[in-house]
Enzyme design. Structure first.
Site, short mmCIF file in Angstrom:
data_model
loop_
_atom_site.label_atom_id
_atom_site.label_comp_id
_atom_site.label_asym_id
_atom_site.label_seq_id
_atom_site.Cartn_x
_atom_site.Cartn_y
_atom_site.Cartn_z
N HIS A 35 -26.13 21.61 -20.29
CA HIS A 35 -24.73 21.22 -20.55
C HIS A 35 -24.60 20.05 -21.53
O HIS A 35 -23.50 19.73 -21.97
CB HIS A 35 -24.00 20.86 -19.25
CG HIS A 35 -24.37 19.49 -18.73
ND1 HIS A 35 -25.50 19.28 -18.00
CD2 HIS A 35 -23.76 18.28 -18.84
CE1 HIS A 35 -25.58 18.00 -17.67
NE2 HIS A 35 -24.54 17.36 -18.18
C1 UD1 Z 1 -19.64 14.88 -18.89
C2 UD1 Z 1 -20.39 13.62 -19.30
C3 UD1 Z 1 -21.89 13.87 -19.23
C4 UD1 Z 1 -22.29 14.38 -17.86
C5 UD1 Z 1 -21.45 15.59 -17.48
C6 UD1 Z 1 -21.75 15.98 -16.07
C7 UD1 Z 1 -19.20 12.30 -20.99
C8 UD1 Z 1 -19.19 11.86 -22.40
N1 UD1 Z 1 -20.09 13.25 -20.67
O1 UD1 Z 1 -19.96 15.88 -19.84
O2 UD1 Z 1 -22.57 12.64 -19.45
O3 UD1 Z 1 -23.65 14.74 -17.90
O4 UD1 Z 1 -20.06 15.27 -17.58
O5 UD1 Z 1 -21.49 17.32 -15.84
O6 UD1 Z 1 -18.47 11.79 -20.20
N2 UD1 Z 1 -14.44 21.43 -18.43
C9 UD1 Z 1 -13.80 22.42 -17.73
N3 UD1 Z 1 -13.71 22.24 -16.37
C10 UD1 Z 1 -14.20 21.18 -15.72
C11 UD1 Z 1 -14.88 20.20 -16.46
C12 UD1 Z 1 -14.99 20.33 -17.83
O7 UD1 Z 1 -13.31 23.40 -18.28
O8 UD1 Z 1 -14.07 21.06 -14.49
C13 UD1 Z 1 -14.49 21.55 -19.90
C14 UD1 Z 1 -13.64 20.45 -20.54
O9 UD1 Z 1 -12.32 20.82 -20.67
C15 UD1 Z 1 -14.31 20.21 -21.85
C16 UD1 Z 1 -15.77 20.54 -21.56
O10 UD1 Z 1 -15.82 21.29 -20.35
O11 UD1 Z 1 -13.83 21.08 -22.81
C17 UD1 Z 1 -16.61 19.30 -21.45
O12 UD1 Z 1 -16.14 18.43 -20.42
P1 UD1 Z 1 -16.27 16.84 -20.50
O13 UD1 Z 1 -15.87 16.24 -19.20
O14 UD1 Z 1 -15.59 16.32 -21.72
O15 UD1 Z 1 -17.80 16.60 -20.74
P2 UD1 Z 1 -19.08 17.18 -20.01
O16 UD1 Z 1 -19.82 18.03 -20.97
O17 UD1 Z 1 -18.71 17.78 -18.71
N1 UDP Z 2 -25.05 20.08 -9.55
C1 UDP Z 2 -24.31 20.80 -8.62
N2 UDP Z 2 -23.97 22.08 -8.92
C2 UDP Z 2 -24.33 22.68 -10.10
C3 UDP Z 2 -25.08 21.93 -11.02
C4 UDP Z 2 -25.41 20.63 -10.74
O1 UDP Z 2 -23.99 20.29 -7.56
O2 UDP Z 2 -23.96 23.85 -10.30
C5 UDP Z 2 -25.39 18.69 -9.22
C6 UDP Z 2 -26.86 18.38 -9.32
O3 UDP Z 2 -27.49 18.71 -8.11
C7 UDP Z 2 -26.85 16.90 -9.61
C8 UDP Z 2 -25.60 16.71 -10.42
O4 UDP Z 2 -24.79 17.85 -10.19
O5 UDP Z 2 -26.73 16.14 -8.43
C9 UDP Z 2 -25.95 16.62 -11.87
O6 UDP Z 2 -24.81 16.75 -12.62
P1 UDP Z 2 -24.82 17.23 -14.13
O7 UDP Z 2 -26.06 18.00 -14.40
O8 UDP Z 2 -23.53 17.89 -14.35
O9 UDP Z 2 -24.78 15.85 -14.93
P2 UDP Z 2 -25.86 14.76 -15.35
O10 UDP Z 2 -26.67 14.39 -14.18
O11 UDP Z 2 -26.65 15.33 -16.48
O12 UDP Z 2 -25.01 13.63 -15.86
#
Ligand code: UD1
Ligand code: UDP
Length: 362
Positions: free
Chosen positions: A205
């Site tokens: 991601h």
């Molecule tokens: C964010 C964090 C990243 C973290 C990740 C955990 C920042 C800069 N990045 O990245 O460090 O590892 O969360 O998962 O804060 N979206 C949906 N539904 C949701 C969530 C997101 O559709 O429930 C879509 C958003 O609309 C957006 C994209 O996914 O278009 C990315 O979401 P965003 O929260 O901006 O960043 P992440 O890639 O999730």
């Molecule tokens: N995780 C979860 N369900 C999923 C994928 C990840 O509960 O489908 C949990 C995972 O076990 C970990 C956390 O989400 O505890 C990690 O989040 P993510 O990979 O989104 O973000 P990052 O750690 O890279 O910021």
């Protein structure tokens, strides 16, 4: 003592769930402000419900857009709430845009700022997360570090030792506590028919992989190669889903077993049962280790270098090596040495105790 926890993204719900339990145990009054950054039920609500966390007191509903748009809107809305609630301390986690917005909003208001997971560095300024955590660490009053390396990073940047408290990793606490619950409650292995199968668990991601078409193609081409000989299970992050759709990825033809994002209990069971994990996630890299499953990290660098140093996880700077490295790791037996890299599983209690003892003199 009133603590205002600010969070917004999946890993923060998991970290906060275990710390909230510790705060409650010693009678600290906690309010929760959810920025809304993650909003799908399986990216947000499921964690509050399954991990026994109280529902957020506020949900700002701010998500999507550019970094500046998202962070800016959050700062404005968080400031209002901090002024109204006047907490003694703001508690922030990790390195997301919600973390940075909380930091900036609170920085000019008379309240202490505490940062959980302080001191992590990738030294890659191309990562939005690196900017978010560096700035947060500069501003926060209390820096809770998870590892020796994180502590040393802060000291090397000139942070005064009095601000730093090395408590261990709250994700280790969470994996220990919820791991027991998962064994009793999770049915994912049965539901997904994985009990008799060997499988690789993969998650992707990070922006550095999803926003680069060449890298995205390479990663998924290699996962397809692996999927011809072993099941590859992928809980699909919405960001990656969008990115794959944008490059016209053929989900129908794919041999990868895509599933929707799962709850934390199911994720822990998948990690525990998998033969190998392939991920760019920060949290999943460590959970691989906590669950005794080796992990190939599809990034050029990692903040969690300890696991690379002990040889349990491997970094994959060259994506064209993905399937070869994965197969080699699947065939390699290595002994998992028990170490205390991430503390002793009591980081959340140390954080709670330290907040209780805060002197409110800012
Ligand atoms: C964010 C964090 C990243 C973290 C990740 C955990 C920042 C800069 N990045 O990245 O460090 O590892 O969360 O998962 O804060 N979206 C949906 N539904 C949701 C969530 C997101 O559709 O429930 C879509 C958003 O609309 C957006 C994209 O996914 O278009 C990315 O979401 P965003 O929260 O901006 O960043 P992440 O890639 O999730
Ligand atoms: N995780 C979860 N369900 C999923 C994928 C990840 O509960 O489908 C949990 C995972 O076990 C970990 C956390 O989400 O505890 C990690 O989040 P993510 O990979 O989104 O973000 P990052 O750690 O890279 O910021």
């Amino acid at each position: 003592m009133k603590v205002l926890t600010i969070l917004g993204a999946r890993p923060q719900f998991i970290k906060a769930a275990i710390v909230s339990k510790a705060l409650e145990k010693i009678g600290i009054d906690e309010m929760i402000l959810h920025t809304g950054q993650h909003f799908d039920a399986n990216m947000s609500t499921i964690f509050f419900d399954q991990l026994g966390m109280k529902q957020p007191d506020y949900n700002l509903g701010i998500s999507g857009g550019t970094h500046g748009y998202q962070t800016g809107k959050m700062i404005e809305a968080i400031e209002k709430i901090v002024l109204e609630e006047a907490p003694d301390c703001i508690l922030l986690y990790g390195d997301t845009n919600s973390t940075l917005a909380g930091t900036i909003a609170a920085s000019k208001i008379k309240t202490k700022i505490a940062h959980v997971e302080a001191g992590l560095r990738s030294y890659s300024r191309y990562m939005p997360e690196e900017i978010n955590r560096v700035l947060t660490d500069r501003i926060a009053d209390i820096l809770f570090t998870p590892t020796d390396l994180a502590t040393n990073n802060l000291l090397a940047e000139g942070v005064i030792p009095e601000k730093i408290l090395q408590v261990g990793d709250v994700m280790y606490d969470a994996a220990l506590f919820f791991g027991e619950v998962a064994i009793k409650k999770s049915e994912i292995i049965k539901l997904e028919n994985l009990s008799t199968e060997k499988f690789i668990l993969a998650t992707v991601h990070r922006a550095e992989n999803t926003d680069n078409k060449e890298k995205l193609h390479l990663i998924f081409n290699h996962l397809e190669i692996l999927a011809t000989s072993i099941s590859v299970v992928m809980p699909l992050h919405p960001r990656t889903n969008n990115a794959l759709k944008a490059i016209g990825f053929d989900f129908e033809k794919s041999k990868i077993k895509f599933i929707s994002p799962v709850g934390y209990l199911d994720m822990l069971m998948l990690e525990r049962t998998a033969k190998l994990i392939i991920t760019d996630s920060g949290g999943v890299q460590k959970e691989a280790y906590f669950n005794g499953t080796r992990c190939l990290v599809i990034r050029e660098e990692t903040e969690w270098v300890e696991l690379i140093e002990i040889g349990f996880n491997k970094l994959l700077p060259d994506l064209s090596d993905l399937s070869r490295m994965a197969i080699s790791m699947l065939n390699e037996e290595i002994e998992l040495k028990s170490t205390e890299i991430y503390g002793s599983g009591d980081a959340s209690h140390k954080i709670a105790d330290s907040l209780r003892n805060l002197t409110l003199d800012k």
